[in-house]
Design a protein around this motif. Sequence first.
Motif, PDB file in Angstrom:
ATOM      1  N   TRP A   1       0.869  -1.177   0.000  1.00 26.79           N
ATOM      2  CA  TRP A   1       0.000   0.000   0.000  1.00 26.79           C
ATOM      3  C   TRP A   1       0.905   1.226   0.000  1.00 26.79           C
ATOM      4  CZ3 TRP A   1      -4.461   1.893  -1.189  1.00 26.79           C
ATOM      5  CH2 TRP A   1      -4.906   3.097  -0.640  1.00 26.79           C
ATOM      6  N   GLY A   2       0.716   2.089  -0.995  1.00 29.98           N
ATOM      7  CA  GLY A   2       1.546   3.284  -1.074  1.00 29.98           C
ATOM      8  C   GLY A   2       3.022   2.947  -1.203  1.00 29.98           C
ATOM      9  N   GLY A   3       3.339   1.856  -1.916  1.00 28.59           N
ATOM     10  CA  GLY A   3       4.736   1.502  -2.168  1.00 28.59           C
ATOM     11  C   GLY A   3       5.415   0.763  -1.023  1.00 28.59           C
ATOM     12  N   GLU A   4       4.698   0.535   0.072  1.00 28.70           N
ATOM     13  CA  GLU A   4       5.287  -0.164   1.214  1.00 28.70           C
ATOM     14  C   GLU A   4       4.588  -1.502   1.422  1.00 28.70           C
ATOM     15  OE1 GLU A   4       4.816   2.555   4.451  1.00 28.70           O
ATOM     16  OE2 GLU A   4       6.531   3.790   3.830  1.00 28.70           O
ATOM     17  N   ILE A   5       5.364  -2.527   1.708  1.00 23.72           N
ATOM     18  CA  ILE A   5       4.748  -3.836   1.948  1.00 23.72           C
ATOM     19  C   ILE A   5       4.025  -3.809   3.293  1.00 23.72           C
ATOM     20  CG2 ILE A   5       6.825  -4.864   2.975  1.00 23.72           C
ATOM     21  CD1 ILE A   5       5.918  -7.468   1.334  1.00 23.72           C
TER      22      ILE A   5
END
Length: 224
Positions: A169-173
């Motif tokens: 989500w939003g580039g973060e795991i």
Amino acid sequence: MGRFSHAVLGFATDESGAVTVDWVVLTGGLVGLGLAATAVISVGVEYQAREIADLTGQSITGIHRWGVNRIANGSFEDIEGMIAAGWGFYHADGSLAGWINLDDLRLEVHHDGYHGVSATHGDFMLDLDASPGNISMGQVLNDAVDGQIYTLSFDAADPRMNNGVDVYWGGEIIASVNPEGATMQNYSFQIEGGAGDGSNLLMIQGTGPQDNVGAYIDSVSIES
Ligand SMILES: [Ca+2]
Ligand SMILES: [Ca+2]
């Protein structure tokens, strides 16, 4: 309850199912528009609400949709125009309605019951290890409100018990799950609008050996 620079919104659903919206203006920032410091508005005067919402950079129609799944084709039932195969359906260009193909691999919808896995909604589910390789796909929640907490939910199964599902989500795991067996299990996570890189991109990625059979997922939803 959503928090904004100028206003706090409170939403409630009355017994008839109609949505009411209470606005409490916290700062003088809106006084110039001639609004009362405290105003109670209903959906019937949505135009006024939209004006206020626009000041926060958010769409009132987007803010409104409490209890509505914001993911398009999250049950993988939209197979319009897809090519039929023995196991399910695919588009020649690898695309899938509602989803962004993030890895150029083919997104493949499988029939309920394939490899002993039952779809949890409708007639189809998705295989995260397509032909060939583990796929990455996603959707951007364009109307996500910064700071708003949403619930991401999906069902997953892995008949081979060697595959997994990574969720970003939003580039973060945010999760790496390993369903065990052909029975779908539900996974649920809290995500925050604007978190990470602010892209509001949900990305789902298959993991495990790339052997044309992956984890199966169904019933993907994001609700507030
Ligand atoms: Ca389905
Ligand atoms: Ca696999």
